[in-house]
Design a protein around this motif. Structure first.
Motif, PDB file in Angstrom:
ATOM      1  N   CYS A  29       0.685  -0.197  -1.452  1.00  0.00           N
ATOM      2  CA  CYS A  29       0.839  -0.140  -2.898  1.00  0.00           C
ATOM      3  C   CYS A  29       0.004   1.039  -3.375  1.00  0.00           C
ATOM      4  O   CYS A  29      -1.215   1.077  -3.148  1.00  0.00           O
ATOM      5  CB  CYS A  29       0.350  -1.428  -3.548  1.00  0.00           C
ATOM      6  N   GLN A  30       0.665   2.007  -3.990  1.00  0.00           N
ATOM      7  CA  GLN A  30      -0.048   3.190  -4.458  1.00  0.00           C
ATOM      8  C   GLN A  30      -0.274   3.091  -5.963  1.00  0.00           C
ATOM      9  O   GLN A  30       0.679   2.982  -6.732  1.00  0.00           O
ATOM     10  CB  GLN A  30       0.731   4.461  -4.131  1.00  0.00           C
ATOM     11  N   VAL A  31      -1.536   3.126  -6.346  1.00  0.00           N
ATOM     12  CA  VAL A  31      -1.884   3.156  -7.772  1.00  0.00           C
ATOM     13  C   VAL A  31      -1.659   4.602  -8.213  1.00  0.00           C
ATOM     14  O   VAL A  31      -2.348   5.516  -7.772  1.00  0.00           O
ATOM     15  CB  VAL A  31      -3.334   2.701  -8.009  1.00  0.00           C
ATOM     16  N   GLU A  32      -0.667   4.799  -9.054  1.00  0.00           N
ATOM     17  CA  GLU A  32      -0.285   6.139  -9.496  1.00  0.00           C
ATOM     18  C   GLU A  32      -1.169   6.641 -10.633  1.00  0.00           C
ATOM     19  O   GLU A  32      -1.439   7.829 -10.722  1.00  0.00           O
ATOM     20  CB  GLU A  32       1.165   6.131  -9.975  1.00  0.00           C
ATOM     21  N   VAL A  33      -1.576   5.730 -11.481  1.00  0.00           N
ATOM     22  CA  VAL A  33      -2.398   6.121 -12.618  1.00  0.00           C
ATOM     23  C   VAL A  33      -3.294   4.945 -12.999  1.00  0.00           C
ATOM     24  O   VAL A  33      -2.880   3.785 -12.940  1.00  0.00           O
ATOM     25  CB  VAL A  33      -1.516   6.573 -13.822  1.00  0.00           C
ATOM     26  N   ALA A  34      -4.530   5.268 -13.329  1.00  0.00           N
ATOM     27  CA  ALA A  34      -5.472   4.274 -13.849  1.00  0.00           C
ATOM     28  C   ALA A  34      -6.425   5.018 -14.772  1.00  0.00           C
ATOM     29  O   ALA A  34      -7.050   6.006 -14.373  1.00  0.00           O
ATOM     30  CB  ALA A  34      -6.240   3.601 -12.717  1.00  0.00           C
TER      31      ALA A  34
ATOM     32  N   GLY B 186      -3.354  -9.162  -9.151  1.00  0.00           N
ATOM     33  CA  GLY B 186      -2.411 -10.274  -9.319  1.00  0.00           C
ATOM     34  C   GLY B 186      -0.986  -9.784  -9.450  1.00  0.00           C
ATOM     35  O   GLY B 186      -0.057 -10.359  -8.864  1.00  0.00           O
ATOM     36  N   GLU B 187      -0.801  -8.699 -10.208  1.00  0.00           N
ATOM     37  CA  GLU B 187       0.536  -8.118 -10.377  1.00  0.00           C
ATOM     38  C   GLU B 187       1.058  -7.532  -9.064  1.00  0.00           C
ATOM     39  O   GLU B 187       2.232  -7.675  -8.743  1.00  0.00           O
ATOM     40  CB  GLU B 187       0.522  -7.039 -11.460  1.00  0.00           C
ATOM     41  N   ILE B 188       0.182  -6.892  -8.311  1.00  0.00           N
ATOM     42  CA  ILE B 188       0.580  -6.327  -7.020  1.00  0.00           C
ATOM     43  C   ILE B 188       1.053  -7.434  -6.093  1.00  0.00           C
ATOM     44  O   ILE B 188       2.115  -7.339  -5.482  1.00  0.00           O
ATOM     45  CB  ILE B 188      -0.591  -5.546  -6.374  1.00  0.00           C
TER      46      ILE B 188
ATOM     47  N   GLU C 122       4.124  -8.445   0.621  1.00  0.00           N
ATOM     48  CA  GLU C 122       3.930  -7.763   1.898  1.00  0.00           C
ATOM     49  C   GLU C 122       2.862  -6.667   1.842  1.00  0.00           C
ATOM     50  O   GLU C 122       2.550  -6.038   2.849  1.00  0.00           O
ATOM     51  CB  GLU C 122       5.253  -7.180   2.410  1.00  0.00           C
ATOM     52  N   VAL C 123       2.266  -6.438   0.662  1.00  0.00           N
ATOM     53  CA  VAL C 123       1.273  -5.369   0.513  1.00  0.00           C
ATOM     54  C   VAL C 123       0.036  -5.685   1.351  1.00  0.00           C
ATOM     55  O   VAL C 123      -0.550  -6.757   1.246  1.00  0.00           O
ATOM     56  CB  VAL C 123       0.889  -5.173  -0.972  1.00  0.00           C
ATOM     57  N   GLU C 124      -0.337  -4.712   2.163  1.00  0.00           N
ATOM     58  CA  GLU C 124      -1.535  -4.802   2.997  1.00  0.00           C
ATOM     59  C   GLU C 124      -2.591  -3.793   2.576  1.00  0.00           C
ATOM     60  O   GLU C 124      -3.778  -4.007   2.786  1.00  0.00           O
ATOM     61  CB  GLU C 124      -1.179  -4.545   4.463  1.00  0.00           C
ATOM     62  N   ILE C 125      -2.142  -2.674   1.990  1.00  0.00           N
ATOM     63  CA  ILE C 125      -3.042  -1.568   1.649  1.00  0.00           C
ATOM     64  C   ILE C 125      -2.829  -1.162   0.198  1.00  0.00           C
ATOM     65  O   ILE C 125      -1.695  -1.018  -0.247  1.00  0.00           O
ATOM     66  CB  ILE C 125      -2.777  -0.347   2.554  1.00  0.00           C
TER      67      ILE C 125
END
Length: 162
Positions: free
Chosen positions: A65-70, A91-93, A99-102
């Motif tokens: 899961c890549q956080v694109e903006v924060a 929680g949203e992720i 299946e998100v591990e990273i």
């Protein structure tokens, strides 16, 4: 979108406006986005967005899961609002990508080295940091980040009296 566009120069990414715009908009198109509001006046004070997978792999690598903006306005960065926002983001992720591990995010190289927050994330077991073209990619194991943040979740419950 409007909030992030007003603050796009503060995102500290060494790209032109068009590339920054793609980071701001991609969570709306390919992932999820959230606004962070002040409890006092319900003013927008921050925003975050993420996508499942990475562009170079055609978003097929959904274990990342890549956080694109924060972004959180500077006057709110020393409050519990950041951690509350991070807990909500996790929680949203998880709800949209079991299946998100990273969890992965990019910052400018200098920003990464001087920020205490980033050093806490990279200090978690299994975390990695690598450099590409003046940017630092941080990869944090979802489970470790969730465990780290759960301590704060308990504190928030105690303060709220639940």
């Amino acid at each position: 979108m409007k909030f992030l566009l007003r603050h796009y120069t503060d995102l500290n990414l060494p790209y032109d406006f068009a590339v920054k715009l793609s980071f701001i908009s991609s969570p709306l198109l390919f992932g999820k986005a959230m606004l962070i509001l002040s409890e006092e006046d319900y003013d927008v004070v921050g925003a975050a967005g993420f996508v499942y997978g990475t562009g170079p792999n055609g978003y097929e690598d959904r274990h990342i899961c890549q956080v694109e903006v924060a972004y959180l306005r500077p006057e709110y960065r020393r409050t519990t609002l950041f951690m509350q926002g991070l807990l909500k983001l996790l929680g949203e992720i998880q709800s949209g990508g079991p299946e998100v591990e990273i969890v992965q995010f990019w910052v400018t190289e200098g920003q990464s080295e001087e920020d205490k927050l980033f050093s806490k994330f990279i200090g978690l077991p299994g975390s990695k940091r690598f450099l590409v073209n003046g940017l630092a990619c941080h990869q944090v194991l979802f489970r470790e980040l969730e465990d780290y943040c759960s301590k704060f979740k308990k504190r928030f419950r105690t303060v709220a009296g639940t």
